[in-house]
Design an enzyme around this catalytic site. Structure first.
Site, PDB file in Angstrom:
ATOM      1  N   ARG A 115       0.664  -0.858   0.060  1.00  0.00           N
ATOM      2  CA  ARG A 115       0.006  -0.002   0.213  1.00  0.00           C
ATOM      3  C   ARG A 115       1.410   1.173  -0.016  1.00  0.00           C
ATOM      4  O   ARG A 115       0.591   2.131   0.530  1.00  0.00           O
ATOM      5  CB  ARG A 115      -1.046  -0.299   1.162  1.00  0.00           C
ATOM      6  CG  ARG A 115      -1.788  -1.237   1.027  1.00  0.00           C
ATOM      7  CD  ARG A 115      -2.667  -1.227  -0.163  1.00  0.00           C
ATOM      8  NE  ARG A 115      -3.651  -0.300   0.007  1.00  0.00           N
ATOM      9  CZ  ARG A 115      -4.714  -0.655   0.392  1.00  0.00           C
ATOM     10  NH1 ARG A 115      -5.164  -1.120   0.844  1.00  0.00           N
ATOM     11  NH2 ARG A 115      -5.626   0.119   0.335  1.00  0.00           N
ATOM     12  N   ARG A 132      -2.897   6.797   0.817  1.00  0.00           N
ATOM     13  CA  ARG A 132      -3.299   7.732   1.536  1.00  0.00           C
ATOM     14  C   ARG A 132      -2.198   8.529   1.987  1.00  0.00           C
ATOM     15  O   ARG A 132      -2.515   9.740   2.971  1.00  0.00           O
ATOM     16  CB  ARG A 132      -4.422   7.533   2.100  1.00  0.00           C
ATOM     17  CG  ARG A 132      -5.342   7.765   0.645  1.00  0.00           C
ATOM     18  CD  ARG A 132      -7.046   6.929   1.858  1.00  0.00           C
ATOM     19  NE  ARG A 132      -6.933   6.125   2.793  1.00  0.00           N
ATOM     20  CZ  ARG A 132      -7.589   5.414   3.116  1.00  0.00           C
ATOM     21  NH1 ARG A 132      -8.364   5.767   3.360  1.00  0.00           N
ATOM     22  NH2 ARG A 132      -7.344   3.732   3.955  1.00  0.00           N
ATOM     23  N   ARG A 174      -5.892  13.205  -4.871  1.00  0.00           N
ATOM     24  CA  ARG A 174      -7.759  12.436  -4.604  1.00  0.00           C
ATOM     25  C   ARG A 174      -8.450  13.841  -4.727  1.00  0.00           C
ATOM     26  O   ARG A 174      -9.280  13.817  -4.546  1.00  0.00           O
ATOM     27  CB  ARG A 174      -7.807  11.471  -3.298  1.00  0.00           C
ATOM     28  CG  ARG A 174      -7.239  10.195  -3.871  1.00  0.00           C
ATOM     29  CD  ARG A 174      -8.456   9.435  -4.762  1.00  0.00           C
ATOM     30  NE  ARG A 174      -9.130   8.897  -3.419  1.00  0.00           N
ATOM     31  CZ  ARG A 174     -10.346   9.829  -3.071  1.00  0.00           C
ATOM     32  NH1 ARG A 174     -10.783  10.491  -3.239  1.00  0.00           N
ATOM     33  NH2 ARG A 174     -11.089   9.361  -2.304  1.00  0.00           N
ATOM     34  N   ASP A 201      -6.976  -1.964  -7.158  1.00  0.00           N
ATOM     35  CA  ASP A 201      -7.292  -2.495  -6.487  1.00  0.00           C
ATOM     36  C   ASP A 201      -8.300  -4.167  -6.729  1.00  0.00           C
ATOM     37  O   ASP A 201      -7.853  -3.792  -7.983  1.00  0.00           O
ATOM     38  CB  ASP A 201      -8.538  -1.589  -6.216  1.00  0.00           C
ATOM     39  CG  ASP A 201      -9.225  -1.975  -4.362  1.00  0.00           C
ATOM     40  OD1 ASP A 201      -9.039  -1.032  -3.355  1.00  0.00           O
ATOM     41  OD2 ASP A 201      -9.791  -2.785  -3.883  1.00  0.00           O
ATOM     42  N   TYR A 206     -15.651 -10.089  -0.241  1.00  0.00           N
ATOM     43  CA  TYR A 206     -15.931  -9.482   0.170  1.00  0.00           C
ATOM     44  C   TYR A 206     -17.414  -9.864  -1.420  1.00  0.00           C
ATOM     45  O   TYR A 206     -18.163  -8.753  -1.151  1.00  0.00           O
ATOM     46  CB  TYR A 206     -14.695  -8.181  -1.362  1.00  0.00           C
ATOM     47  CG  TYR A 206     -15.230  -6.297  -0.198  1.00  0.00           C
ATOM     48  CD1 TYR A 206     -13.771  -6.506   0.433  1.00  0.00           C
ATOM     49  CD2 TYR A 206     -15.382  -6.199  -0.775  1.00  0.00           C
ATOM     50  CE1 TYR A 206     -13.406  -5.832   0.898  1.00  0.00           C
ATOM     51  CE2 TYR A 206     -15.175  -4.616  -0.055  1.00  0.00           C
ATOM     52  CZ  TYR A 206     -14.182  -4.954   0.620  1.00  0.00           C
ATOM     53  OH  TYR A 206     -14.670  -3.322   1.605  1.00  0.00           O
TER      54      TYR A 206
HETATM   55  O1  CP3 Z   1       0.307   0.916  -3.351  1.00  0.00           O
HETATM   56  C1  CP3 Z   1      -0.613  -0.290  -3.859  1.00  0.00           C
HETATM   57  O2  CP3 Z   1      -0.202  -0.683  -3.045  1.00  0.00           O
HETATM   58  C2  CP3 Z   1      -1.635   0.640  -4.350  1.00  0.00           C
HETATM   59  C3  CP3 Z   1      -2.464  -0.813  -4.650  1.00  0.00           C
HETATM   60  C4  CP3 Z   1      -4.032  -0.755  -3.807  1.00  0.00           C
HETATM   61  C5  CP3 Z   1      -5.079  -0.732  -3.655  1.00  0.00           C
HETATM   62  N1  CP3 Z   1      -5.636  -1.052  -2.921  1.00  0.00           N
HETATM   63  C6  CP3 Z   1      -5.314   0.635  -3.891  1.00  0.00           C
HETATM   64  C7  CP3 Z   1      -6.550   1.430  -2.933  1.00  0.00           C
HETATM   65  C8  CP3 Z   1      -3.952  -2.666  -3.678  1.00  0.00           C
HETATM   66  C9  CP3 Z   1      -2.569  -3.077  -3.739  1.00  0.00           C
HETATM   67  C10 CP3 Z   1      -4.830  -2.551  -3.143  1.00  0.00           C
HETATM   68  C11 CP3 Z   1      -4.910  -4.118  -2.976  1.00  0.00           C
HETATM   69  C12 CP3 Z   1      -6.717  -4.355  -1.580  1.00  0.00           C
HETATM   70  N2  CP3 Z   1      -7.793  -3.324  -1.378  1.00  0.00           N
HETATM   71  C13 CP3 Z   1      -7.047  -5.154  -0.568  1.00  0.00           C
HETATM   72  C14 CP3 Z   1      -5.988  -5.746  -0.005  1.00  0.00           C
HETATM   73  C15 CP3 Z   1      -4.292  -5.186   0.462  1.00  0.00           C
HETATM   74  C16 CP3 Z   1      -4.720  -4.981   2.395  1.00  0.00           C
HETATM   75  O3  CP3 Z   1      -4.900  -3.700   2.243  1.00  0.00           O
HETATM   76  O4  CP3 Z   1      -4.581  -6.357   2.772  1.00  0.00           O
HETATM   77  C17 CP3 Z   1      -8.013  -5.015  -0.149  1.00  0.00           C
HETATM   78  C18 CP3 Z   1      -8.725  -5.826   0.975  1.00  0.00           C
HETATM   79  C19 CP3 Z   1      -8.394  -3.855  -0.548  1.00  0.00           C
HETATM   80  C20 CP3 Z   1     -10.000  -2.902  -0.650  1.00  0.00           C
HETATM   81  C21 CP3 Z   1     -10.139  -1.611   0.104  1.00  0.00           C
HETATM   82  N3  CP3 Z   1      -9.782  -0.901  -1.177  1.00  0.00           N
HETATM   83  C22 CP3 Z   1     -10.049  -1.202   0.438  1.00  0.00           C
HETATM   84  C23 CP3 Z   1     -10.672  -2.189   2.277  1.00  0.00           C
HETATM   85  C24 CP3 Z   1      -9.982  -0.092   0.306  1.00  0.00           C
HETATM   86  C25 CP3 Z   1     -11.390   1.231   1.859  1.00  0.00           C
HETATM   87  C26 CP3 Z   1      -9.569   1.277   3.024  1.00  0.00           C
HETATM   88  C27 CP3 Z   1      -8.630   1.016   2.140  1.00  0.00           C
HETATM   89  O5  CP3 Z   1      -7.648   0.180   2.331  1.00  0.00           O
HETATM   90  O6  CP3 Z   1      -8.098   2.211   2.045  1.00  0.00           O
HETATM   91  C28 CP3 Z   1     -10.186   0.054  -0.732  1.00  0.00           C
HETATM   92  C29 CP3 Z   1     -10.110   1.580  -1.000  1.00  0.00           C
HETATM   93  C30 CP3 Z   1      -8.190   1.511  -1.755  1.00  0.00           C
HETATM   94  N4  CP3 Z   1      -7.788   0.658  -2.548  1.00  0.00           N
HETATM   95  C31 CP3 Z   1      -7.743   3.338  -1.463  1.00  0.00           C
HETATM   96  C32 CP3 Z   1      -6.417   3.083  -2.128  1.00  0.00           C
HETATM   97  C33 CP3 Z   1      -5.022   3.901  -1.931  1.00  0.00           C
HETATM   98  C34 CP3 Z   1      -8.173   4.123  -0.964  1.00  0.00           C
HETATM   99  C35 CP3 Z   1      -9.278   5.009  -1.780  1.00  0.00           C
HETATM  100  C36 CP3 Z   1      -8.944   6.684  -0.996  1.00  0.00           C
HETATM  101  O7  CP3 Z   1      -9.733   7.139  -0.767  1.00  0.00           O
HETATM  102  O8  CP3 Z   1      -7.984   7.612  -2.022  1.00  0.00           O
END
Ligand code: CP3
Length: 335
Positions: free
Chosen positions: A23, A27, A36, A73, A145
């Site tokens: 990640r 953010r 964003r 994502d 999910y």
């Molecule tokens: O640097 C990176 O790894 C960016 C790419 C990335 C994102 N999501 C972008 C994202 C990756 C590898 C993920 C994986 C992801 N997404 C997982 C598995 C990774 C982990 O944390 O175990 C999961 C469970 C998700 C599903 C998801 N997407 C959730 C639960 C959420 C909301 C809460 C959170 O973790 O941010 C997202 C949104 C998301 N995906 C954001 C980002 C940058 C936040 C969006 C924002 O508000 O800008």
């Protein structure tokens, strides 16, 4: 290709270890939050220029990173299956859960186009030492999910469906495995040099169910991936010995598991990645660096990619991450 991260994935011990952070494109970076403010998550996911920019942000800020994970994502697969994924405040939402859609509906691969274009674009701008990483969600994690339609505390709807309607659940897991493998293979064709499969909700199943119901479809997905080394991340407090035979080159170790235990059990045939507790980065440079150095010391002489044991937290101070990177890179540089 002599990138350190790829050398480790071939089974070589490299000192100091290559590093990247789960990640890292997100953010905790002010420059991500600035983008964003002007663009929604959906826009980032559909615009290759924005996705490429966000992928490169951590690489510019931390030039010693060895991996760039493409911005995307895990839920894009559910979107491509017809679930209608959106990202409102408070976390992702599905318009339709998996039990509401036709299991024979084909995967709409057009949904994958932006991430593939973003990989191509990042590849033209990536420093030579940095490895391009693709990723996908693992079948059980996507199923969880996909059945809940949003994040969940206990994942009871998904678990109940798995336990009471296996004749419907198991074909979904196979279908999700095929979709994940397809996405990873497309990412590799587009230029990803290694891929990670995220089984973020592995630990929501009991140990036996994880081993018998979630690991086989994850293995099926990894088995079908061709042309790049594979990293498997199962976030669970206990890791089954059976992970030894997972078709992957590396295991990403969650922060709950002592890395020396994982080393004794898995390092004979797997490189290991991890596993600093992301919360350690919130405690300031001294604590974070001390804990990071301890992991590097423990993994000395073994194929190891330094990383966190789960995703970086949004409240992390980038300066603390910078200090950890410096420390890991200096810890064993001159031996
Ligand atoms: O640097 C990176 O790894 C960016 C790419 C990335 C994102 N999501 C972008 C994202 C990756 C590898 C993920 C994986 C992801 N997404 C997982 C598995 C990774 C982990 O944390 O175990 C999961 C469970 C998700 C599903 C998801 N997407 C959730 C639960 C959420 C909301 C809460 C959170 O973790 O941010 C997202 C949104 C998301 N995906 C954001 C980002 C940058 C936040 C969006 C924002 O508000 O800008």
């Amino acid at each position: 290709m002599n990138q350190d991260l790829l050398r480790v994935l071939k089974g070589e011990a490299v000192s100091p270890p290559p590093l990247w952070f789960m990640r890292q494109a997100g953010r905790f970076l002010p420059e991500y939050r600035a983008i964003r403010e002007k663009a929604s998550m959906e826009q980032l996911l559909s615009d290759p220029d924005l996705a490429a920019e966000v992928t490169l942000q951590p690489i510019r800020r931390f030039p010693k990173l060895d991996g760039a994970i493409i911005f995307c994502d895990i839920l894009v697969i559910l979107d491509a299956l017809g679930c209608g994924v959106t990202f409102p405040e408070g976390g992702p939402r599905l318009a339709r859960t998996l039990d509401q859609i036709d299991p024979d509906q084909p995967v709409d691969e057009r949904i994958f186009e932006p991430v593939l274009a973003a990989i191509r674009k990042v590849k033209t701008q990536l420093p030579k030492h940095v490895t391009m990483l693709g990723f996908a969600g693992a079948p059980w994690t996507l199923f969880a999910y996909g059945m809940e339609g949003k994040g969940s505390r206990n994942w009871t709807r998904a678990k109940t469906f798995l336990h009471t309607q296996p004749q419907k659940a198991l074909p979904w897991l196979v279908r999700l495995a095929e979709a994940a493998a397809r996405l990873l293979n497309l990412q590799i064709e587009a230029g990803a040099q290694a891929v990670q499969l995220f089984d973020t909700w592995a630990g929501e199943l009991d140990f036996d169910d994880y081993r018998t119901l979630a690991m086989p479809p994850a293995a099926m997905a990894l088995q079908q991936v061709q042309g790049a080394p594979r990293i498997y991340f199962a976030r669970a407090a206990a890791l089954p010995q059976r992970l030894t035979s997972m078709p992957c080159e590396a295991l990403s170790i969650p922060w709950q598991v002592p890395i020396q235990d994982a080393m004794h059990r898995f390092s004979h045939n797997k490189a290991l990645q991890g596993n600093l507790d992301p919360a350690a980065l919130l405690a300031g440079k001294d604590v974070a660096c001390r804990k990071a150095r301890a992991i590097v010391e423990e993994m000395k002489g073994h194929p190891h990619i330094f990383n966190l044991g789960h995703g970086i937290l949004p409240e992390t101070d980038p300066a603390v991450l910078a200090a950890v990177i410096e420390d890991v890179k200096q810890a064993m540089g001159n031996e």
